[in-house]
Write an enzyme that holds these catalytic residues in place. Structure first.
Site, short mmCIF file in Angstrom:
data_model
loop_
_atom_site.label_atom_id
_atom_site.label_comp_id
_atom_site.label_asym_id
_atom_site.label_seq_id
_atom_site.Cartn_x
_atom_site.Cartn_y
_atom_site.Cartn_z
N ARG A 1 8.76 -11.13 13.45
CA ARG A 1 9.74 -10.39 13.32
C ARG A 1 9.08 -8.66 13.40
NH1 ARG A 1 8.53 -12.68 8.05
NH2 ARG A 1 8.13 -13.86 9.20
N ASP B 1 0.54 -14.89 11.80
CA ASP B 1 1.40 -15.54 12.51
C ASP B 1 2.80 -15.70 11.57
OD1 ASP B 1 2.76 -18.03 13.72
OD2 ASP B 1 1.80 -19.74 11.84
N ASP C 1 7.99 -21.05 22.68
CA ASP C 1 8.04 -19.77 21.47
C ASP C 1 8.68 -17.92 22.35
OD1 ASP C 1 8.33 -18.19 18.48
OD2 ASP C 1 6.38 -18.02 18.44
N GLU D 1 4.98 -12.86 13.15
CA GLU D 1 4.54 -12.01 14.94
C GLU D 1 6.11 -11.74 15.50
OE1 GLU D 1 4.06 -15.36 14.86
OE2 GLU D 1 5.20 -15.50 16.55
N LYS E 1 13.15 -12.59 21.42
CA LYS E 1 11.80 -12.68 21.01
C LYS E 1 10.92 -13.50 21.97
CE LYS E 1 8.22 -15.05 17.59
NZ LYS E 1 8.38 -16.35 17.14
N LYS F 1 -3.60 -20.95 13.84
CA LYS F 1 -2.32 -22.51 13.06
C LYS F 1 -2.67 -23.43 13.36
CE LYS F 1 2.35 -20.94 15.20
NZ LYS F 1 3.23 -20.72 14.05
N ASP G 1 2.11 -18.74 21.33
CA ASP G 1 2.25 -17.95 19.43
C ASP G 1 0.93 -19.58 19.22
OD1 ASP G 1 1.82 -17.36 17.07
OD2 ASP G 1 3.80 -18.45 16.44
N1 BES Z 1 7.18 -19.32 16.20
C1 BES Z 1 6.92 -19.76 14.70
C2 BES Z 1 8.22 -19.58 13.75
C3 BES Z 1 8.29 -21.70 14.82
C4 BES Z 1 7.53 -23.05 14.03
C5 BES Z 1 9.04 -22.09 15.76
C6 BES Z 1 7.78 -23.74 14.74
C7 BES Z 1 9.33 -23.03 16.11
C8 BES Z 1 7.88 -23.74 15.80
C9 BES Z 1 6.74 -18.48 14.19
O1 BES Z 1 5.93 -17.42 15.02
C10 BES Z 1 5.34 -18.43 12.71
O2 BES Z 1 5.45 -19.43 13.16
N2 BES Z 1 6.38 -17.97 11.44
C11 BES Z 1 5.67 -18.69 10.93
C12 BES Z 1 5.99 -17.50 9.41
C13 BES Z 1 5.34 -17.53 8.45
C14 BES Z 1 4.10 -17.24 8.54
C15 BES Z 1 5.39 -16.86 6.95
C16 BES Z 1 6.68 -20.03 9.93
O3 BES Z 1 7.67 -20.03 10.02
O4 BES Z 1 5.26 -21.40 8.87
ZN ZN Z 2 6.00 -17.16 17.39
MN MN Z 3 4.23 -17.13 14.68
#
Ligand code: BES
Ligand code: ZN
Ligand code: MN
Length: 485
Positions: A337, A333, A274, A335, A251, A263, A256
């Site tokens: 996947r 967010d 990310d 994204e 990824k 966010k 992000d």
């Molecule tokens: N890149 C983030 C996950 C992440 C969060 C990595 C903190 C490192 C530190 C990912 O894209 C994300 O935002 N995931 C969301 C998913 C949710 C919307 C289902 C998350 O983990 O809040």
């Molecule tokens: Zn992300």
């Molecule tokens: Mn995200």
């Protein structure tokens, strides 16, 4: 900082750091210093450092002992890396330009010596380019480490260690650089530079080519960004002709913001890393290409920036992936996947892999579950999972297995499309893995490593400064060495 294996000591006076096993002191060690070490509670545990001064030709000379722990420890390799790292951490910004590292006192094999030197090399990497006001007493001073007392055969182990260090350094650099420097096209450019002359083949797809292939999910994520999305593949054919390759997919969200599901501001700067999954894949490839691994391997990286914009995808939008499956985007967010599903599908179509392993900073929920100690491992194949767990243990890029299964899978069914891109409140890392699983062809061994908690550290570690850890590159190199060569 360069490391030189030598039999002869440099003529100028230089600090000597001697690696010692727990409870021992170097032969002929100054008794006053030995007493001082004892008084300072120096025991020789892994990574412990004692520094004293002795007079040499009327001048004060620095002398240090560095603990390597017990010779018979199960963690010997990691302890030796830790010792090498600790010696460098002590002197990197000390004002010293030369260091003599004496390996003769700890009963080391060539492989052991290689571990000390790998730890030393890894710990020396730093990124100070943008700190133009750094006072001279905080700048890196150490230029050369003269290694004495290593077994003669250490040369080959050091060569191997240097290849690994090269890979890990690329990972650290890609992860450390901010998103105005590392964005999809510049990520590709940095890889072109790093792999130039290595014999690896780089394949780059831009947005027009990806649109042609129908990668609606990956392109959907990048749609709100001014930066063009890229798909990068690095291919290394070091194995037998016709052997199916091991394929690693990363990824690479170079920033992000969350997109329209934006966010919160505090901590958003973390999302420059990310792209840590793609960084791990690039670094892992560089390590094994640098040591000319006898295996067929491909690294695939989905590179996009997730931005809010008038063109960005919205919650509720339905995207069609390259596989033909459709996705209802309930949260922009989630994204990662969306990027990975097209990268994974393309990788399977293009390279007919023996196995696919992806790396992604996919979910915050993974950090809630495992903290910063283990990446989460999800797999449809127990043998593959066990191999990855073993490589993780060997390199200290640790993984912990998590479950997947049909009961979790149904949590991502959508009333309007084939699936939605988020599950409910619970098991967020698992529903993310289930999403990816829907893009894996029947019969392909697949594993997914959610490394959200592993890429970045707010404190220094045995083999890194505060910041990028370099996680994943060594894991990939080791996995290939143990299972594909
Ligand atoms: N890149 C983030 C996950 C992440 C969060 C990595 C903190 C490192 C530190 C990912 O894209 C994300 O935002 N995931 C969301 C998913 C949710 C919307 C289902 C998350 O983990 O809040
Ligand atoms: Zn992300
Ligand atoms: Mn995200």
């Amino acid at each position: 900082m360069q490391i030189v294996l030598t039999q002869a000591l440099p003529t100028q006076a230089a600090t000597v750091a001697t690696i010692v096993n727990q409870g021992t002191m170097p032969d002929g060690f100054d008794p006053v210093l030995a007493e001082g070490a004892k008084a300072s509670r120096f025991k020789g545990t892994a990574g412990q450092v004692f520094e004293g001064f002795t007079s040499s030709d009327g001048k004060a000379a620095r002398v240090a002992v560095v603990g390597a722990g017990e010779a018979s420890s199960d963690s010997r390799r990691h302890n030796l890396e830790r010792a090498g790292g600790a010696a460098i951490a002590k002197y990197l910004r000390s004002g010293e330009t030369e260091l003599i590292l004496d390996l003769s006192q700890a009963g080391l094999s060539a492989e052991d010596a290689g571990a000390v030197l790998l730890g030393a090399k890894l710990r020396s990497w730093a990124h100070d380019e943008y700190r133009t006001k750094l006072t001279s007493d905080k700048k890196i001073s150490l230029e050369t480490v003269h290694v004495v007392g290593a077994p003669e055969a250490t040369d080959a182990d050091w060569e191997r260690a240097a290849a690994i260090a090269r890979g890990v350094e690329l990972t650290k650099k890609l992860v450390t650089e901010p998103a105005n420097i590392v964005y999809p096209q510049s990520f590709v450019a940095l890889c072109k530079e790093a792999f130039a002359g290595t014999g690896a083949e780089l394949i780059v797809l831009g947005e027009a080519e990806m649109a042609e292939l129908g990668m609606g999910a990956l392109l959907g994520v990048g749609q709100g960004s001014r930066r063009e999305s890229q798909l990068l593949a690095i291919r290394w054919n070091g194995g037998n002709e016709g052997d199916k390759p091991s394929v690693f997919v990363g990824k690479g969200v170079t920033f992000d913001t969350g997109g329209i599901s934006i966010k919160p501001a505090p901590g958003m700067e973390d999302m420059k890393w990310d792209m840590g999954g793609a960084g791990a894949v690039a670094g892992g490839m560089l390590a094994l290409v640098s040591r000319k691994a006898k295996a067929n391997v491909v690294g695939v990286m989905g590179l996009v920036e997730n931005m809010p914009d008038g063109d960005a995808i919205r919650p509720g939008d339905v995207l069609t992936t390259m596989s033909g499956q459709t996705v209802e985007v309930l949260n922009t967010d989630a994204e990662g996947r969306l990027v990975l599903c097209d990268a994974l599908h393309w990788a399977q179509e293009t390279f007919d892999p023996a196995q696919v392993v992806d790396f992604a900073t996919l979910t915050g929920a993974m950090i809630v579950a495992l903290g910063n100690e283990h990446g989460g491992l999800f797999a449809n194949d127990d043998a593959l999972a066990d191999k990855l767990l073993a490589s993780g243990k060997a390199t200290n890029d640790k993984l912990w297995r998590m479950p997947i299964g049909p009961a979790y899978d149904k949590l991502i069914n959508s009333p309007i499309a084939d699936m939605k891109n988020i599950g409910g409140r619970w098991a967020g890392s698992i529903t993310a893995a289930q999403f990816l699983h829907r893009f894996i062809k029947k019969g392909t061994p697949w594993a997914h490593c959610d490394i959200a908690g592993m890429v970045w550290s707010d404190k220094p570690g045995a083999t890194h400064e505060k910041g990028a850890t370099g996680y994943g590159a060594r894991l990939i190199d080791q996995f290939v060495a143990d299972n594909a060569e």
